[in-house]
Design a protein around this motif. Structure first.
Motif, PDB file in Angstrom:
ATOM      1  N   ALA A  55      23.225 -13.731  38.831  1.00 22.13           N
ATOM      2  CA  ALA A  55      21.812 -13.873  38.453  1.00 22.13           C
ATOM      3  C   ALA A  55      21.336 -15.315  38.570  1.00 22.13           C
ATOM      4  N   TRP A  56      22.229 -16.292  38.350  1.00 16.01           N
ATOM      5  CA  TRP A  56      21.810 -17.699  38.390  1.00 16.01           C
ATOM      6  C   TRP A  56      21.324 -18.124  39.769  1.00 16.01           C
ATOM      7  N   LEU A  57      21.607 -17.338  40.791  1.00 17.06           N
ATOM      8  CA  LEU A  57      21.105 -17.651  42.135  1.00 17.06           C
ATOM      9  C   LEU A  57      19.701 -17.085  42.375  1.00 17.06           C
ATOM     10  N   ARG A  58      19.252 -16.190  41.495  1.00 16.71           N
ATOM     11  CA  ARG A  58      17.940 -15.547  41.640  1.00 16.71           C
ATOM     12  C   ARG A  58      17.739 -15.012  43.062  1.00 16.71           C
ATOM     13  N   PHE A  59      18.757 -14.380  43.555  1.00 16.29           N
ATOM     14  CA  PHE A  59      18.794 -13.861  44.931  1.00 16.29           C
ATOM     15  C   PHE A  59      17.922 -12.619  45.052  1.00 16.29           C
ATOM     16  N   ARG A  60      17.107 -12.576  46.102  1.00 13.47           N
ATOM     17  CA  ARG A  60      16.357 -11.355  46.390  1.00 13.47           C
ATOM     18  C   ARG A  60      16.097 -11.256  47.884  1.00 13.47           C
ATOM     19  N   ILE A  61      16.043 -10.034  48.358  1.00 10.13           N
ATOM     20  CA  ILE A  61      15.748  -9.768  49.760  1.00 10.13           C
ATOM     21  C   ILE A  61      14.239  -9.684  49.901  1.00 10.13           C
ATOM     22  N   VAL A  62      13.688 -10.370  50.901  1.00 11.91           N
ATOM     23  CA  VAL A  62      12.248 -10.331  51.132  1.00 11.91           C
ATOM     24  C   VAL A  62      11.888  -9.600  52.432  1.00 11.91           C
ATOM     25  N   SER A  63      12.893  -9.214  53.191  1.00 10.23           N
ATOM     26  CA  SER A  63      12.650  -8.412  54.400  1.00 10.23           C
ATOM     27  C   SER A  63      12.094  -7.056  53.998  1.00 10.23           C
ATOM     28  N   LYS A  64      11.388  -6.440  54.930  1.00  7.11           N
ATOM     29  CA  LYS A  64      10.861  -5.102  54.703  1.00  7.11           C
ATOM     30  C   LYS A  64      12.020  -4.127  54.485  1.00  7.11           C
ATOM     31  N   VAL A 115      20.058  -7.397  63.923  1.00  9.12           N
ATOM     32  CA  VAL A 115      19.050  -7.337  62.861  1.00  9.12           C
ATOM     33  C   VAL A 115      19.068  -8.643  62.060  1.00  9.12           C
ATOM     34  N   GLU A 116      17.883  -9.088  61.660  1.00 12.64           N
ATOM     35  CA  GLU A 116      17.759 -10.289  60.831  1.00 12.64           C
ATOM     36  C   GLU A 116      17.252  -9.890  59.458  1.00 12.64           C
ATOM     37  N   ILE A 117      17.797 -10.555  58.448  1.00 14.01           N
ATOM     38  CA  ILE A 117      17.442 -10.262  57.066  1.00 14.01           C
ATOM     39  C   ILE A 117      17.002 -11.568  56.406  1.00 14.01           C
ATOM     40  N   GLU A 118      15.883 -11.496  55.714  1.00 11.75           N
ATOM     41  CA  GLU A 118      15.296 -12.662  55.048  1.00 11.75           C
ATOM     42  C   GLU A 118      15.542 -12.557  53.545  1.00 11.75           C
ATOM     43  N   TYR A 119      15.977 -13.676  52.943  1.00 10.27           N
ATOM     44  CA  TYR A 119      16.269 -13.739  51.518  1.00 10.27           C
ATOM     45  C   TYR A 119      15.541 -14.930  50.896  1.00 10.27           C
ATOM     46  N   ARG A 120      15.460 -14.913  49.596  1.00  9.18           N
ATOM     47  CA  ARG A 120      15.045 -16.074  48.799  1.00  9.18           C
ATOM     48  C   ARG A 120      16.068 -16.200  47.680  1.00  9.18           C
ATOM     49  N   LEU A 121      16.409 -17.422  47.344  1.00  7.84           N
ATOM     50  CA  LEU A 121      17.323 -17.689  46.246  1.00  7.84           C
ATOM     51  C   LEU A 121      17.069 -19.086  45.718  1.00  7.84           C
ATOM     52  N   ARG A 122      17.744 -19.426  44.636  1.00  7.66           N
ATOM     53  CA  ARG A 122      17.664 -20.774  44.073  1.00  7.66           C
ATOM     54  C   ARG A 122      19.069 -21.336  44.020  1.00  7.66           C
ATOM     55  N   VAL A 123      19.223 -22.529  44.547  1.00  7.64           N
ATOM     56  CA  VAL A 123      20.498 -23.232  44.490  1.00  7.64           C
ATOM     57  C   VAL A 123      20.279 -24.462  43.623  1.00  7.64           C
ATOM     58  N   ARG A 124      20.933 -24.448  42.462  1.00 11.16           N
ATOM     59  CA  ARG A 124      20.769 -25.533  41.480  1.00 11.16           C
ATOM     60  C   ARG A 124      19.290 -25.763  41.157  1.00 11.16           C
ATOM     61  N   GLY A 125      18.556 -24.656  41.054  1.00  9.71           N
ATOM     62  CA  GLY A 125      17.143 -24.697  40.688  1.00  9.71           C
ATOM     63  C   GLY A 125      16.183 -24.913  41.845  1.00  9.71           C
ATOM     64  N   ILE A 126      16.697 -25.213  43.010  1.00 12.85           N
ATOM     65  CA  ILE A 126      15.848 -25.486  44.178  1.00 12.85           C
ATOM     66  C   ILE A 126      15.626 -24.187  44.952  1.00 12.85           C
ATOM     67  N   PRO A 127      14.357 -23.789  45.164  1.00 10.69           N
ATOM     68  CA  PRO A 127      14.113 -22.557  45.927  1.00 10.69           C
ATOM     69  C   PRO A 127      14.477 -22.738  47.401  1.00 10.69           C
ATOM     70  N   ILE A 128      15.156 -21.737  47.936  1.00  6.88           N
ATOM     71  CA  ILE A 128      15.659 -21.796  49.314  1.00  6.88           C
ATOM     72  C   ILE A 128      15.277 -20.499  50.027  1.00  6.88           C
ATOM     73  N   ILE A 185      30.801 -17.509  43.009  1.00  8.92           N
ATOM     74  CA  ILE A 185      30.063 -16.371  43.571  1.00  8.92           C
ATOM     75  C   ILE A 185      31.020 -15.234  43.928  1.00  8.92           C
ATOM     76  N   PHE A 186      32.134 -15.555  44.578  1.00  7.57           N
ATOM     77  CA  PHE A 186      33.071 -14.516  44.975  1.00  7.57           C
ATOM     78  C   PHE A 186      33.845 -13.964  43.780  1.00  7.57           C
ATOM     79  N   ALA A 187      34.096 -14.769  42.759  1.00  6.68           N
ATOM     80  CA  ALA A 187      34.732 -14.258  41.536  1.00  6.68           C
ATOM     81  C   ALA A 187      33.795 -13.264  40.850  1.00  6.68           C
ATOM     82  N   TYR A 188      32.517 -13.597  40.790  1.00  7.54           N
ATOM     83  CA  TYR A 188      31.526 -12.695  40.202  1.00  7.54           C
ATOM     84  C   TYR A 188      31.448 -11.396  41.018  1.00  7.54           C
ATOM     85  N   ARG A 189      31.414 -11.565  42.309  1.00  2.00           N
ATOM     86  CA  ARG A 189      31.351 -10.409  43.206  1.00  2.00           C
ATOM     87  C   ARG A 189      32.541  -9.480  42.980  1.00  2.00           C
ATOM     88  N   SER A 190      33.729 -10.053  42.842  1.00  2.00           N
ATOM     89  CA  SER A 190      34.931  -9.272  42.598  1.00  2.00           C
ATOM     90  C   SER A 190      34.801  -8.464  41.306  1.00  2.00           C
TER      91      SER A 190
END
Length: 175
Positions: A35-44, A53-66, A134-139
């Motif tokens: 959740a701390w990455l605030r990851f979301r997919i913005v592609s249709k 295929v290309e996929i567009e995302y938005r996330l925050r890295v250390r509070g900076i929107p990317i 990230i990968f520990a959380y994913r696991s």
């Protein structure tokens, strides 16, 4: 430029035909990302997965929107796929996902090659630790989703001599 390598192996007590479709659904990436990455997919949505295929995302890295865009550069269900950053916070990001039947379940292998902006220092101070988290959380999330205790191994290494191709054993077999 130094290329960094991260490898993860995760064994899930479910058949590959059940595990691969979960990973093939891009929306599930939100479920296994901290959740701390605030990851979301913005592609249709829905996203049809295939090579190119290309996929567009938005996330925050250390509070900076990317903004991040990735392209599927190899697609071989149910064995493997590769996503590569087209636009985002890295000079290089190539992430290979492999799935193989193993001991009555599925061995999920991630092979990641990346070059962070800021090089070795930024990697040592921030990126390497973040990738491990990230990968520990994913696991842990995958254990909750698929049940049973996953067996996982997380490793980070450096490519000695970024100007040389990696040894054949380190090259993705999916591409």
């Amino acid at each position: 430029m130094e290329i960094f390598n991260f490898r993860s192996q995760l064994w899930l007590d479910r058949p590959r035909d059940e595990v691969f479709p979960f990973f093939a659904n891009a929306l599930n990436l939100e479920e296994i990302t901290p959740a701390w990455l605030r990851f979301r997919i913005v592609s249709k949505i829905p996203i049809q997965m295939y090579e190119g295929v290309e996929i567009e995302y938005r996330l925050r890295v250390r509070g900076i929107p990317i903004g991040w865009r990735s392209r599927i550069t190899a697609w071989d269900p149910p064995h493997c796929f590769v996503d590569e950053q087209v636009r985002g916070p890295y000079r290089l990001w190539v992430h290979e996902h492999r799935f193989s039947a193993d001991s009555g379940g599925t061995l999920c292998e991630d092979n990641l090659k990346y070059i962070p902006l800021g090089g070795s220092l930024v990697n040592k101070l921030f990126v390497e630790r973040d990738i491990q988290k990230i990968f520990a959380y994913r696991s842990e999330q995958l254990r909750k989703i698929f049940g049973g205790p996953p067996r996982s191994i997380l490793r980070t290494s450096r490519n000695n001599g970024a100007d040389k191709p990696p040894p054949a054993s380190d090259r993705p077999f999916c591409v």
